[in-house]
Design an enzyme around this catalytic site. Structure first.
Site, PDB file in Angstrom:
ATOM      1  CG  ASP A 172      26.686 -18.933   7.609  1.00 39.50           C
ATOM      2  OD1 ASP A 172      26.241 -19.902   6.999  1.00 39.50           O
ATOM      3  OD2 ASP A 172      27.123 -17.999   7.021  1.00 39.50           O
TER       4      ASP A 172
ATOM      5  CE  LYS B  90      27.196 -16.123  -2.185  1.00 39.25           C
ATOM      6  NZ  LYS B  90      25.846 -16.747  -2.620  1.00 39.25           N
TER       7      LYS B  90
ATOM      8  CG  ASP C  31      22.199 -18.142   4.080  1.00 41.02           C
ATOM      9  OD1 ASP C  31      22.976 -18.277   4.841  1.00 41.02           O
ATOM     10  OD2 ASP C  31      22.244 -18.510   3.090  1.00 41.02           O
TER      11      ASP C  31
END
Lengths: 453, 1093
Positions: free
Chosen positions: B1033, B877, B808
C-alpha cells in the site's frame, strides 16, 4: 478407658476401610458420632497456627513443630512418634473453640455426591474429577498402606470438590497439600483447612504448570517449585533418602505427553521438584499413554524415547485401572475418542517412583542431558541400526562399543532395552572418542519449549 | 468384444512400431511381430515407409481397447474442460463448479507425477524406459485409471519424431493426439493425401477443427511446421487463422482503460532498441548458465594468512568432494538403472539423467559451500531447494532443446520496438504487443511451454536423494584444523533430529570443522541462482498464467504454499486475467539503478564492524563468545550449572541469529555491488491474494530500509515546480516525526532544519548525524543527499531527480473496511474524508485508550495507574495496523508486550499485566471507532466458517477478475524414501482447515481489495506515462509526478468502492456454495442491512 474403646473402634474402622470398598462413609460417620468429642482426649500445648513442616527436621531441628505430643506418648496408641505429631495438639484448638477438632477417630463428611458433581462440572477448564467416594478410597489405599505412619507429604493435584482430600485425611494422612489451580475451589478447601489443624494446606497452584520455561512475572496458579517448597518448609533431600513427597492427581489430558516429557526431563537433571528428592508420582494417565510409557523393545510403534527414559528412571507400577466414566468431567466431550490402535477405555493410576540408584555408576544430573540426547536421537526412528547412530557420534567407534556390550552388530535401536541404553551411555562416558565428539556438546534444542516430545 | 469397442470409439488407429527397432524389446510378446517393418532398423525409419501403412498392431489395439471404456469418460471430461475454456467462467450463472471435484484433484497429483516421469524419460532420451513404464501402468487396472490421454500423447509425440507413427492409437484422441498424428504424416515424405484426409475427417467427426490445432496445441521444435505441411498436402492454401479472440475485460473498472486509449501515453524506456537487444543477450546467457558467481563485498577486507590457508584448504577439499560425489552419483545411478523399470513405482533414475552428472554435483557442492547455515537446516527445506534448482536447470535446458531460445530472441528483439525511445509510439500494452508478435512469428515452437511442473513430492524426493548422497559420501579428516586430534575420516554433514513441540524434524547439520573452515576462509565469491539477480533487460510480459517474467527460468504467476495446486487450476481456467497481468507487467517495466554513494557508505560500515543501530549486521567476530564450562566440574552448584547452560543456549541462539542476519545482508549488498553500474529490472509475480512481489528474493525494493535506500529509478525526471517540496515532505515522513502535521507543516519543518539536512548529506558519518535518528535512517540519508544536490543546482525545478518519493497509505486495511462499511468516523480517522490536517488513526486509538486508562486509574485499577504516561502511538500502532489483518488478542498482546519491553523505564514486572490490559482497550477502542468494520468482519468470518464446515474451500474473485482460493488444507503425511526413509512430507489434502479458512478470510479479502486498488492505480499510472512501483500500500513515483499519482490513486479508490463489492461477493458465495443453505442466506440478509444503510 475411653481411649481403649477408641482404639478398638479405630482398628475396626481401619479394617473396614481397607476391606470394604464402597462402604458409605457417612455410615461410618454415624457409627463414630458418639465418639466425636473425644478430641478432648488430646490435651497439650497450644499448636502454632501453621507449622513449618520439614522432613529433615522430623526428628530434630528448629523447624520442628510443637512438642506437645511428647506428653501424649505414654498413651501408647501411636506406632511411631511422627504419627503422634498430627493428632496431639487438637484439644487446645478445641478449647479455643475456633477450630473443629479432628483426630483420627473423627471423620470428615465427604459431602453429597450430587453437590460435588455439580461443583466439578462447573469448572471452566476441561478437567477430570474424582467424586465417587469408593474411587477415592481405592486411590487412598494405593497411597498407603500406612498413611499415618508415612513421612512423605502428599501433594494432591487439583482436588476440586475435595473428595479425595477428605478421604486421605480420614485415612489418617498426616500431611496433605492441596494444590488447586482453579480459584473457584479454593474457598471451600480453605474453609476445610481452617477447620483442621495443619493436616491440610491449601495452595493456589497448578502442579502441572510448575516451573514454566518462559520468563516473566508469574501469577498463581503458575509458580516456581522452589517457592512452593520453601513456603511449605520442605527442604532438599539426598536422592537416596526416603521419598519426601508423593504426588497424586489426574494428568491433564490436553498436554499429557508433553507434560510427562517435561517431568522426566526434570527428573534426569534433578530440576524442578526433583531437586527436593525422589518425588513419587501417582498419576491417573490415559490408558494409551500408559501403554506407550511401558512399551517394551521390539514394539516398534510405541517404544519411544519417552518410554525408555521413564523406564530407566523409575519403577513403574500400574496401581489401578478405572473406566473413564467413573470420573466426573467438566466438559461435554467426556470420554476421549481413541484414534490410534491402542485401547483407551481407562484412566490408569500409575506409580512412578524414581529409582534410588539412578544416579550411580557414572550418571549424574549434569551429564544426564547427554544421555537424553542420545536416547532421543537413537529412537527418533526405531528401525535404524544402532551402530549407524553411534558412528554418527564418533566414527568407527560403534562396533567397538557394541562388542563391549555384547550386542549383535545389526541390532536396531528399537530393540535395545532401557538398561542397555544406560550401560551404553556409561561406556561412552568412559570413552575418549565420544567425549571428544562435538555432538557430545550439543544441547538438546527445544528445551525452551514446554512440548518436549 | 473389444473389437466392438474398437469400432465404436476408435476413430483413428495406429500402427505402433517398437520404439527401438534394433534392440527389439523382447518382452513384447509375439502378437505384434506381424509385419516386416517391426524389425526395421532404426536408421531405416527415416524414409520410404509411406507405403507400409496398414496393419495396425493388433496387440496395441487390444490393449487400448481394454482401457477405452474406462477412460472415455475421463477424456470427455478433459475435452469438456477444454471447450469450457472458451467460454468465460465468470459469465456462467449456474451450477458450474470451478474446481474439479476433490477426487480428480488428488488424482491430479499422481497424474502429474506420471507425466513428469514420462517427460523426464523422454528428455533423457530413454524412450524405451518411458514406453515400458507406460505399458506396465497400462497392464494393471487400478493403475490404468490414473493414466490419461496426455500421457499417451507424450509417447505419440516421440514416435511421431521417429516417423514411426502411422496412424493414431489408443483412446479417444484429443487435439494433441491428432496433432501428433498429423505431425507424423507431415514428417513422412510423400504421405498419401488419403491418409491425411481420413484423419482430418475423423477429427471433424470429433468436433475438432484444424484451426483449433494451431491455436490450442503447444508445439516444440519444428512440430508446427510439420503439422502445417501435412495439412497443406490436402489443402494447399491452408492458412492457420491467427488467434485474435481478444475478449474485452469484463470488469467495469477497467473497461474504459482498454477501450479508450486516445489520450494514453505509455512511458518509454530511456534506451535505444539496440541497447535493449544487447541487454537481452546478456540476460539470456546468464539464465542459460543458471548460476552466477559474483564477488562478495567482503572482497575488500584485508586477507590474513589464516584466510589464505583456509581458502586453499577449502579449494582442495572442494575438488576432492566433487570427485567423490561424481563417483558416488555414478555408482548409485548404475544401481538405480538396473532396478526393474517395469516396476510401476516411480524410479528416480530418469530424473538423474536429465543433466550431466557434473551438473548434479555442482548443485550439491553449492549447498555445502553457501546455503547451509552453521546451525543446520531442516532436511525438507534443503531437499526442496535442491530439487527446485534441478527443476529450473532442466526447464532451461528443455527450452534450449525445443528451439525456444531462438524464437524467443526473435520475438524479444521485435518487442523492444515497443519499449525503446528511438522508435515510434505505440498505443498497445506490452502484453498485447507480445501476443501480436507471437502470432506474427507463428512458425516454430510455442513459447508458452507445456513443461509439466514437478509435483512437490517428486521435487523433495529428488532433493532428499541428493542430500543422502552428500551425507553418506562427504568426509574430512578430523585432524585437519587441530593436529592434536586423532586422524579419522569423519562426515562433514550429519543427519539428526530436532524436536519442535510434538514433532521431530529431520535436520542436516554441518560438522563444526566445516563451519569453521567456511567462516575463517571468508570466501570472496558467492554463487547464486540466476533468478536471484535482478534482470538485465526488461522482463518478458506476462501473457498468460504460464508465461512471463524471466526469459527462461520458470516462474509461477502466483506463489503458493508448497504442494498446493488448486489455484493453478483456477488460473488456467480463468480466461481474462488481462488487467492483472498488465499491472504486473507495468510494475516490471520500471528500471532501477544503484545509489552508489550510499552503497559505498553502507559497505564501509558493513566491512568495518557493522552497526546494530543502523541495521547493518555486525560480522561474526562481534558475536558473543559461547561460554565454556565443564558440567562435570563439582565446584559449580546445580543452580549455577543450570544458569551456565542457559547462557550457552542463549549465546548459541544469538550467534545463529547474527549469522543469518549477516549472510542476508552480505547477499543483498553483494548483489547491489555487482549491479552497481547496471540498470536492472525486477519482474513481479503475486501471492494467492494478488499482492505483488518482485521475484528476485534477496535484493529488491520491498526489502529493509537499507536495500530501499540503495535503489533509485534509472530514469531521471526534472523536479518541476513542486518536486523539491515533495522531496522535503518525503524526508520528514521518513523521520517518523510530525505525523499529525499537515503537509504544509511538514514542509515548514523540513525548511527549518535545512542545516541539519545539508550537514547529513555532506558529512554523513562525521557530522551531526541528524539522519541517524530517523525512523528509516538510510532512506533519510539518501533523501538528504538528493535534497542537497537539488538545492545546490542552478535551477532546482530543472534538477534531474532519480529519487523515488513514497506515498504511504494510512492504515490501508482500515481504509478499505471503512469504505466498505461506509463508516464515517472511521473513514475520517484514516484520511478518507477531507480534513485540514492528516489524521492519524494510531494516535487516535492511543488517545482513546488513554481515556479508558485514565478512567480506570481513577477507579483504582492498579495496572492502569502503572501505565500512566506510557501509552503512546508507538505502543498501539502495530496492533491497530494488524487488527484488520485478523490479529487475535493473543498476538496483539505479544506485540504490545514487545513494545513495552522496549521502554526502559517501564517496570518489567508489569509487562504481562499491562499488555493484557492494553490489548483489551485497543480492541474496545477500535470497535467504537469502526462500527461497520466489526460487522463486516463478522459476516466474512461466519461465511467462511460455514463454507469450510461444509467441506469446501473459500474462494472468491477480486473486482479485477482474479480468482482466489485460500490454500489452507489439512495436511496429510506422505512417507518418502531416502535417508533411511526418515523424512515425511506433508501434503495438503482436499479437506479445508476450518480454523485457518475462517480466521484468514477477512484479512485475505481485504488484502485482495488492496491489491486490486494497487493494480488499478498501476494501470492508470501507466497510461498516464508515470513511473510507478508499489510496496503493497505504499506507492512510489518521481517527485515530479507525485501529484498525478495521488490523483490517480484517489480516483481509483473511489472507483473501486463505487462497485457493489460486498454485494458481488455475496452473490458469488451464494451462487457457488449455496443453493439451499439457509444460514448463508441469512448471512446475506444481514449483510444487506449492514451495508447500504
Amino acid at each position: 478407658m475411653s481411649t481403649t474403646v477408641c482404639r478398638l473402634v479405630v482398628l475396626a474402622m481401619r479394617s473396614a476401610c481397607c476391606h470394604t470398598r464402597g462402604t458409605r462413609v457417612c455410615l461410618r460417620q454415624a457409627v463414630f458420632a458418639p465418639a466425636g468429642p473425644q478430641g478432648s482426649c488430646a490435651p497439650g500445648a497450644p499448636a502454632p497456627q501453621r507449622r513449618a513442616y520439614s522432613l529433615d527436621s522430623l526428628s530434630s531441628g528448629p523447624g520442628r513443630p510443637t512438642l506437645g505430643h511428647i506428653s501424649q506418648q505414654p498413651r501408647g496408641e501411636r506406632t511411631s512418634p511422627s504419627s503422634a505429631l498430627t493428632h496431639r495438639n487438637l484439644s487446645a484448638v478445641a478449647v479455643q473453640g475456633q477450630r473443629r477438632p479432628l483426630c483420627r477417630y473423627d471423620f470428615l463428611d465427604l459431602g453429597e455426591v450430587e453437590e460435588n458433581v455439580r461443583q466439578a462440572q462447573a469448572c471452566k477448564k476441561v478437567r477430570h474429577f474424582i467424586v465417587d467416594p469408593s474411587l477415592a478410597q481405592v486411590v487412598t489405599q494405593h497411597l498407603g498402606p500406612d498413611l499415618e505412619d508415612s513421612k512423605a507429604a502428599i501433594f494432591e493435584c487439583n482436588p476440586g470438590p475435595g473428595v479425595l482430600t477428605r478421604t486421605l485425611l480420614n485415612a489418617g494422612a498426616q500431611r496433605v497439600v492441596a494444590l488447586e489451580g482453579d480459584k473457584n475451589f479454593i474457598k471451600d478447601l480453605q474453609e476445610l483447612e481452617g477447620r483442621l489443624d495443619g493436616q491440610l494446606e491449601v495452595v493456589h497452584c497448578d502442579y502441572f504448570k510448575l516451573d514454566p520455561l518462559g520468563s516473566g512475572q508469574l501469577k498463581p496458579p503458575v509458580m516456581y517449585s522452589d517457592k512452593l517448597f520453601t513456603d511449605l518448609g520442605i527442604s532438599e533431600t539426598s536422592w537416596t533418602d526416603d521419598i519426601p513427597v508423593k504426588v497424586v492427581g489426574i494428568a491433564p489430558q490436553r498436554n499429557e505427553r508433553s507434560m510427562l516429557l517435561k517431568m522426566v526431563y526434570a527428573l534426569f537433571e534433578r530440576l524442578s521438584v526433583y531437586r527436593y528428592g525422589r518425588v513419587e508420582l501417582n498419576l491417573f494417565i490415559s490408558e494409551k499413554e500408559y501403554l506407550k510409557l511401558v512399551a517394551r523393545p521390539g514394539n516398534m510403534m510405541h517404544y519411544r524415547a519417552f518410554s525408555v527414559l521413564w523406564q530407566m528412571a523409575c519403577d513403574i507400577e500400574l496401581l489401578h485401572k478405572e473406566p473413564w466414566e467413573s470420573f466426573v468431567v467438566s466438559s461435554r466431550q467426556g470420554v476421549p475418542v481413541s484414534k490410534g490402535k491402542l485401547p483407551n477405555d481407562h484412566l490408569c493410576l500409575v506409580r512412578l517412583r524414581p529409582r534410588a540408584d539412578l544416579f550411580s555408576s557414572g550418571l549424574t544430573p549434569s551429564n544426564a542431558s547427554t544421555l537424553m540426547l542420545m536416547v532421543k536421537q537413537c529412537l527418533a526412528k526405531r528401525k535404524v541400526k544402532l551402530i549407524d547412530r553411534l558412528n554418527l557420534w564418533s566414527p568407527d567407534s560403534g562396533g567397538k562399543l557394541l562388542s563391549e556390550m555384547g550386542m549383535p552388530e545389526d541390532i536396531l535401536t528399537g530393540h535395545v532395552y532401557p538398561e542397555e541404553y544406560r550401560q551404553l551411555f556409561q561406556l561412552m562416558e568412559k570413552s575418549q572418542e565420544f567425549t571428544q565428539s562435538w555432538l557430545y556438546e550439543e544441547i538438546l534444542e527445544n528445551t525452551q519449549r514446554e512440548g518436549w516430545a | 468384444q473389444s473389437d466392438v469397442l474398437d469400432v465404436q470409439h476408435v476413430k483413428v488407429q495406429v500402427i505402433k512400431a517398437p520404439s527401438s527397432g534394433r534392440g527389439g524389446p523382447p518382452g513384447r510378446g509375439p502378437k505384434n511381430k506381424t509385419q516386416e517393418k517391426t524389425d526395421f532398423p532404426k536408421s531405416a525409419h527415416s524414409g520410404t515407409k509411406g507405403a507400409s501403412k496398414s496393419q495396425p498392431s493388433r496387440w496395441m489395439e487390444k490393449l487400448n481397447a481394454e482401457a477405452r471404456a474406462k477412460e472415455i469418460a475421463e477424456v470427455e471430461e478433459l475435452e469438456k474442460r477444454l471447450s469450457q475454456q472458451v467460454s468465460q467462467w465468470a459469465s456462467s450463472t449456474n451450477s458450474e463448479r470451478l474446481v474439479v471435484d476433490s477426487d480428480a484433484n488428488t488424482c491430479g497429483d499422481i497424474q502429474s507425477s506420471l507425466r513428469s516421469y514420462l517427460e523426464a524419460c523422454v528428455f533423457a532420451g530413454d524412450i524405451e524406459r518411458a514406453h515400458q513404464f507406460l505399458l506396465s501402468q497400462h497392464r494393471t487396472m487400478n493403475r490404468r485409471k490414473q493414466l490419461n490421454i496426455e500421457m499417451y500423447n507424450i509417447m505419440m509425440r516421440v514416435w511421431a519424431k521417429k516417423v514411426r507413427l502411422k496412424k493414431e492409437a489408443g483412446l479417444k484422441p484429443n487435439l494433441g493426439s491428432y496433432c501428433a498424428a498429423l505431425e507424423c504424416m507431415g514428417r513422412t515424405p510423400n504421405c498419401s493425401p488419403r491418409v491425411i484426409n481420413r484423419c482430418l475427417s475423423q477429427m471433424e467427426e470429433d468436433g475438432l477443427s484444424v484451426d483449433d490445432l494451431f491455436s490450442q496445441c503447444v508445439f516444440r521444435q519444428d512440430e508446427r511446421d510439420m503439422l502445417l505441411r501435412a495439412v497443406r498436402t490436402v489443402q494447399p492454401d491452408y492458412q492457420p487463422k491467427p488467434n485474435t479472440t481478444l475478449t474485452p475485460c469484463a470488469s467495469p473498472l477497467v473497461q474504459d482503460f482498454y477501450s479508450q486509449r486516445a489520450d494514453h501515453q505509455y512511458p518509454k524506456l530511456d534506451f535505444s532498441q539496440e541497447e535493449l537487444q544487447e541487454r537481452f543477450k546478456r540476460q539470456l546467457s546468464m539464465e542459460q548458465a543458471c548460476t552466477v558467481t559474483i564477488d562478495s563485498v567482503e572482497v575488500a577486507m584485508p586477507v590474513t594468512e589464516n584466510m589464505t590457508k583456509m581458502r586453499e584448504l577449502l579449494a582442495e577439499h572442494r575438488s576432492q568432494w566433487q570427485k567423490t560425489l561424481l563417483q558416488a552419483l555414478r555408482e548409485s545411478k548404475m544401481i538405480l538403472a538396473k532396478t526393474n523399470t517395469k516396476d510401476y513405482r516411480l524410479n528416480l533414475y530418469p530424473y538423474l539423467c536429465l543433466l550431466e552428472d557434473r551438473e548434479y554435483v555442482d548443485i550439491m557442492i553449492q549447498v555445502i559451500v553457501s546455503s547451509l547455515p552453521p546451525s543446520g537446516e531442516s532436511l525438507k527445506i534443503l531437499a526442496r531447494d535442491l530439487g527446485n534448482r534441478l527443476y529450473t536447470k532442466y526447464c532451461v535446458q528443455q527450452k534450449g532443446r525445443n528451439q525456444i531460445v531462438e524464437k524467443l530472441s526473435n520475438i524479444y528483439n521485435a518487442y523492444t520496438d515497443l519499449l525503446a525511445k528511438d522508435t515510434k509510439v505505440y498505443d498497445v500494452l506490452p502484453r498485447e504487443q507480445w501476443c501480436q508478435l507471437e502470432t506474427e512469428h507463428s512458425s516454430g515452437p510455442t513459447l508458452q511451454g507445456d513443461e509439466t511442473h514437478w509435483p512437490y513430492t517428486v521435487t523433495v524426493e529428488l532433493g532428499t536423494y541428493m542430500v543422502d548422497l552428500m551425507v553418506k559420501n562427504l568426509k574430512i579428516n578430523s585432524d585437519i584444523l587441530n593436529p592434536a586430534c586423532d586422524r579419522k575420516l569423519i562426515p562433514i554433514l550429519y543427519h539428526m533430529y530436532t524436536f519442535r513441540s510434538t514433532r521431530q524434524v529431520g535436520f542436516i547439520k554441518p560438522h563444526p570443522i566445516l563451519t569453521q573452515m567456511l567462516q575463517e576462509a571468508m570466501e570472496t565469491k558467492l554463487t547464486f541462482d540466476s533468478y536471484v539477480i535482478p534482470m538485465l533487460c526488461p522482463p518478458v510480459p506476462w501473457i498468460s498464467a504460464k508465461f512471463g517474467a524471466y526469459l527462461l527460468t520458470p516462474t509461477k504467476l502466483m506463489r503458493a504454499i508448497d504442494g498446493a495446486t488448486q489455484h493453478e487450476l483456477l488460473l488456467e481456467k480463468c480466461q481474462n486475467l488481462h488487467a492483472v497481468l498488465d499491472s504486473l507487467n507495468q510494475l516490471g517495466t520500471c528500471a532501477w539503478r544503484i545509489n552508489k554513494p550510499l552503497l559505498d557508505i553502507i559497505i564501509s560500515i558493513f566491512n568495518d564492524r557493522g552497526s546494530d543501530k543502523l541495521d547493518i549486521p555486525p560480522p561474526m567476530s562481534e558475536a558473543p563468545k559461547i561460554p565454556h564450562f565443564n558440567p562435570q566440574d563439582p565446584s559449580y552448584t546445580s543452580t549455577e550449572k543450570a544458569h551456565m547452560k542457559r547462557e550457552v543456549i542463549k549465546a548459541k541462539k544469538k550467534c545463529s541469529e547474527m549469522h543469518s542476519l549477516r549472510m542476508d545482508a552480505l547477499y543483498k549488498l553483494s548483489i547491489a555491488n555487482y549491479m552497481r553500474d547496471e540498470i536492472f529490472w525486477f519482474p513481479h509475480n503475486m501471492d494467492f491474494r494478488g499482492r505483488t512481489y518482485p521475484c528476485p528474493p534477496y535484493f529488491n525494493h520491498l526489502g529493509s530500509d537499507v536495500t530501499r535506500a540503495i535503489l533509485v529509478f534509472a530514469e531521471g525526471k526534472p523536479l518541476g515546480p513542486k518536486g523539491l517540496d515533495w522531496l522535503k515532505i518525503h524526508l520528514v515522513n521518513l523521520t517518523g516525526l510530525k505525523k499529525r502535521s499537515s503537509l504544509q507543516g511538514r514542509l515548514e519543518y523540513a525548511n527549518s532544519i535545512m542545516e541539519d539536512i545539508l550537514d547529513s548529506a555532506d558529512n554523513p558519518l562525521n557530522g551531526k548525524k541528524w539522519w541517524m535518528n530517523a525512523d528509516e535512517p538510510w532512506q533519510a540519508l539518501a533523501c538528504c543527499m538528493e535534497i542537497a544536490n537539488a538545492v545546490r543546482s542552478p535551477d532546482p525545478t530543472r534538477f534531474i531527480s532519480h529519487f523515488p518519493v513514497h506515498q504511504d497509505g494510512s492504515c490501508n486495511g482500515l481504509q478499505h473496511y471503512a469504505a466498505l462499511g461506509r463508516d464515517v468516523i472511521g473513514a475520517t480517522s484514516v484520511n478518507l474524508m477531507p480534513c485540514d490536517v492528516p489524521q492519524d488513526v494510531y494516535s487516535g486509538v492511543a488517545q482513546q485508550v488513554e481515556e479508558f486508562r485514565a478512567r480506570d486509574a481513577e477507579s483504582g485499577l492498579k495496572i492502569a495507574q502503572v501505565l500512566e504516561g506510557f501509552i503512546s502511538r508507538k505502543v498501539v500502532k502495530q496492533t491497530v495496523m494488524t487488527v484488520v489483518y485478523g490479529v487475535t488478542r493473543y498476538g496483539g498482546r505479544l506485540q504490545i508486550e514487545k513494545r513495552l519491553k522496549e521502554i526502559d523505564e517501564f517496570p518489567k514486572e508489569y509487562v504481562w499485566d499491562a499488555s493484557h490490559y492494553l490489548v483489551r482497550q485497543v480492541f474496545t477502542g477500535l470497535k467504537e471507532m469502526f462500527t461497520g468494520t466489526r460487522e463486516i468482519q463478522d459476516w466474512l468470518t461466519e461465511s467462511a466458517r460455514l463454507i469450510s464446515k461444509s467441506g469446501r474451500t473459500v474462494e472468491w474473485v477480486t473486482p479485477l477478475g482474479l480468482p482466489i482460493i485460500q490454500p489452507y488444507h489439512r495436511m496429510s503425511l506422505v512417507h518418502s524414501g531416502g535417508l533411511d526413509s526418515v523424512s515425511t512430507l506433508s501434503r495438503s489434502s482436499q479437506r479445508p482447515d476450518t480454523v485457518k479458512q475462517k480466521n484468514a478470510f477477512p484479512p485475505n479479502f481485504i488484502h485482495s481489495l488492496d491489491s486490486t486498488h494497487m493494480m488499478l492505480t498501476a494501470l492508470h499510472c501507466y497510461s498516464a506515462g508515470l513511473t510507478f512501483v508499489s510496496v503493497h500500500d505504499c506507492f512510489w513515483t518521481h517527485a515530479l509526478t507525485v501529484d498525478t499519482m495521488n490523483k490517480v490513486c484517489r480516483e481509483q479508490f473511489v472507483a473501486l468502492h463505487s462497485q457493489p463489492i460486498l454485494q458481488e461477493l455475496s452473490n458469488f458465495l451464494l451462487h457457488k456454495y449455496c443453493t439451499g443453505l439457509i444460514e448463508v442466506i441469512k448471512c446475506t440478509r444481514f449483510y444487506s442491512t449492514c451495508l447500504w444503510h
